[in-house]
Design an enzyme around this catalytic site. Structure first.
Site, short mmCIF file in Angstrom:
data_model
loop_
_atom_site.label_atom_id
_atom_site.label_comp_id
_atom_site.label_asym_id
_atom_site.label_seq_id
_atom_site.Cartn_x
_atom_site.Cartn_y
_atom_site.Cartn_z
N GLU A 215 2.92 -6.62 4.94
CA GLU A 215 2.29 -5.50 4.23
C GLU A 215 1.29 -4.88 5.20
O GLU A 215 0.19 -5.41 5.40
CB GLU A 215 1.58 -6.00 2.96
CG GLU A 215 2.51 -6.66 1.96
CD GLU A 215 3.55 -5.72 1.39
OE1 GLU A 215 3.35 -4.49 1.44
OE2 GLU A 215 4.59 -6.20 0.91
N CYS A 249 -5.72 0.23 1.82
CA CYS A 249 -4.49 0.53 2.56
C CYS A 249 -3.67 1.65 1.94
O CYS A 249 -2.85 2.27 2.62
CB CYS A 249 -3.64 -0.74 2.71
SG CYS A 249 -3.06 -1.43 1.15
#
Length: 465
Positions: A215, A249
């Site tokens: 990720e 993010c």
């Protein structure tokens, strides 16, 4: 790291591996019990976790609870409610020429999983993948970030008090600890962090053919066309960008605005910032700080690459950078290529959406693309252009908190997804029980082969194979 610490980590992993060999895969009931124990742990230590999160990044308590603890509690409840349905085996019967196939499939855990989590959401991003892993029947070792020391140490303590180490444990330390852990014989590695470190983790895991879920970050474009402007839309964008001081993010990275609403957008951004944080954001209890010095210095370099329209103030001693809006970005500057991951919002005008996409200014494989528009054709154009796993229209951030939405990257933003059912599938593999009952002996499939055998295969291939 000393030999004693190294040996302790190896012994920890070996203990999990031994437990896997000598124990049955946890039942759905046992997994649910483990997750409910985690839920109780979060509830009992809620105030301590909030205090640690505030200590590490001066996070507003509201954000610490909402985007760390509340998300985890919601995920646990959703997974516990749905786990039995996800775990149901699949069955099918196939009739072939001469025999009957009985096929039964089920999800099987990988075994012992290493989770390496980052500093920006140090509690949520440590335990969220652990929820998926436990739901799938795995055992976990979590390596939290050394840049969030208070949260990491508290997590180590309360997990140690709540779970047996062969089920779930936390190993704290610096990057040397992470490097050693990735070299140990885990069955799966889950990493959240930068692209650079993600590459290193993948290379290390490749030496042992260990599967990896990554990720990573990316430049999440936010586009506002001529139909998408409204004060409500600006409020969403500003909130999503400066949440956790931009260290999210899936935050909007850069805002691309149609030239017809460009100046109105800038004015509304300024008005919204004043409403959110006042004329002195440093005094606002709703505004966080940068996590560590190295990232702080990187962000200051970004600020110098454009014209400061609003903000720009900073204090190195407090790791404070005011919410900053940049215009007139210098051509070829790094802020146009690299993920910002901080409270800096470049606002760039464009004339035609098609031209904006054709010039590949927007990273097509970012974690998410945001579009504010009422134009169906524009929405379709952006969806066709993006390779991201998510395109969010007229909303930011919220998809990442929805357990029904798979969260993950593609290409430069990573690979593999989790949250909800996607996480259950990511931390397990399909295992097949295949059985065949013969009711007729068919000799034509055995050597030596004849021309007649070939004719039979061609004619009855669907029933033979």
């Amino acid at each position: 790291m000393g030999d004693q610490e190294s040996a302790a980590l190896r012994a920890l992993v070996e203990k999990q591996q031994e437990a896997i060999l000598h124990s049955a895969v946890p039942t759905v009931k046992e997994r649910k019990k483990t997750l409910l124990r985690m839920k109780q742990m979060l509830i009992e230590h809620e105030e301590a976790f909030i205090k640690a999160l505030v200590s590490d990044m001066k996070r507003p308590a509201f954000e610490a609870f909402s985007f760390e603890i509340a998300l985890l509690l919601n995920e646990i409840e959703h997974v516990c409610k749905s786990m039995r349905k996800w775990s149901r085996p699949g069955r099918s019967i196939q009739f072939k020429f001469g025999y009957i196939e009985a096929i039964r499939t089920k999800r099987s855990p990988y075994g012992s999983v290493l989770i390496i989590s980052p500093w920006n959401y140090p509690l949520q991003l440590a335990l969220m993948p652990a929820i998926s892993a436990i739901a799938a029947g795995n055992r976990c070792v979590i390596k939290p970030s050394e840049y969030a020391p208070a949260t990491s140490e508290l997590l180590r303590q309360v997990v140690g008090q709540t779970f047996a180490p062969e089920v779930l444990t936390v190993a704290t330390g610096d990057r040397q600890v992470a490097k050693l852990l990735t070299a140990l014989p885990f069955d799966l590695i889950f990493f959240t962090g930068s692209q650079e470190t993600g590459k290193a983790v993948s290379q290390q895991a490749a030496n042992q053919l260990t599967p990896v879920i990554l990720e990573l970050g990316g430049k999440n474009a936010c586009i506002m066309d001529e139909t998408g402007f409204s004060p409500e839309a600006i409020r969403e964008i500003v909130w999503g960008k400066f949440l956790n001081a931009g260290q999210t993010c899936i935050a909007p990275d850069t805002l691309f605005v149609h030239e017809s609403v460009y100046e109105r957008t800038l004015s509304e951004i300024f008005a919204t910032l004043m409403k959110f944080y006042g004329d002195n954001p440093r005094e606002s209890e709703a505004y966080a700080r940068i996590c560590h010095v190295r990232h702080f210095q990187k962000l200051l370099q970004f600020i110098a690459q454009g014209k400061i329209r609003f903000g720009g103030a900073y204090d190195a001693d407090d790791l404070f950078i005011a919410p900053t809006v940049l215009t007139d970005i210098q051509p070829g500057s790094s802020i146009g290529e690299k993920e910002i991951f901080g409270p800096i919002l470049p606002v760039i005008p464009y004339r035609e959406l098609e031209s904006l996409l054709d010039h590949k200014t927007i990273q097509c494989d970012a974690l998410v693309a945001y579009l504010f528009s009422k134009n169906k054709q524009h929405i379709q154009m952006v969806e066709n252009y993006m390779r991201s796993t998510t395109v969010s229209v007229n909303q930011v951030i919220h998809h990442g908190a929805n357990p029904h939405v798979a969260f993950g990257g593609v290409g430069r933003s990573g690979h593999g997804s989790y949250h909800g059912k996607a996480g259950f599938l990511a931390f397990s593999y399909e295992k097949t029980d295949y059985r065949a009952e013969r009711y007729l002996h068919v000799s034509d499939k055995f050597p030596p082969y004849s021309h007649r055998d070939m004719q039979i295969v061609r004619r009855f291939r669907r029933w033979l194979l």
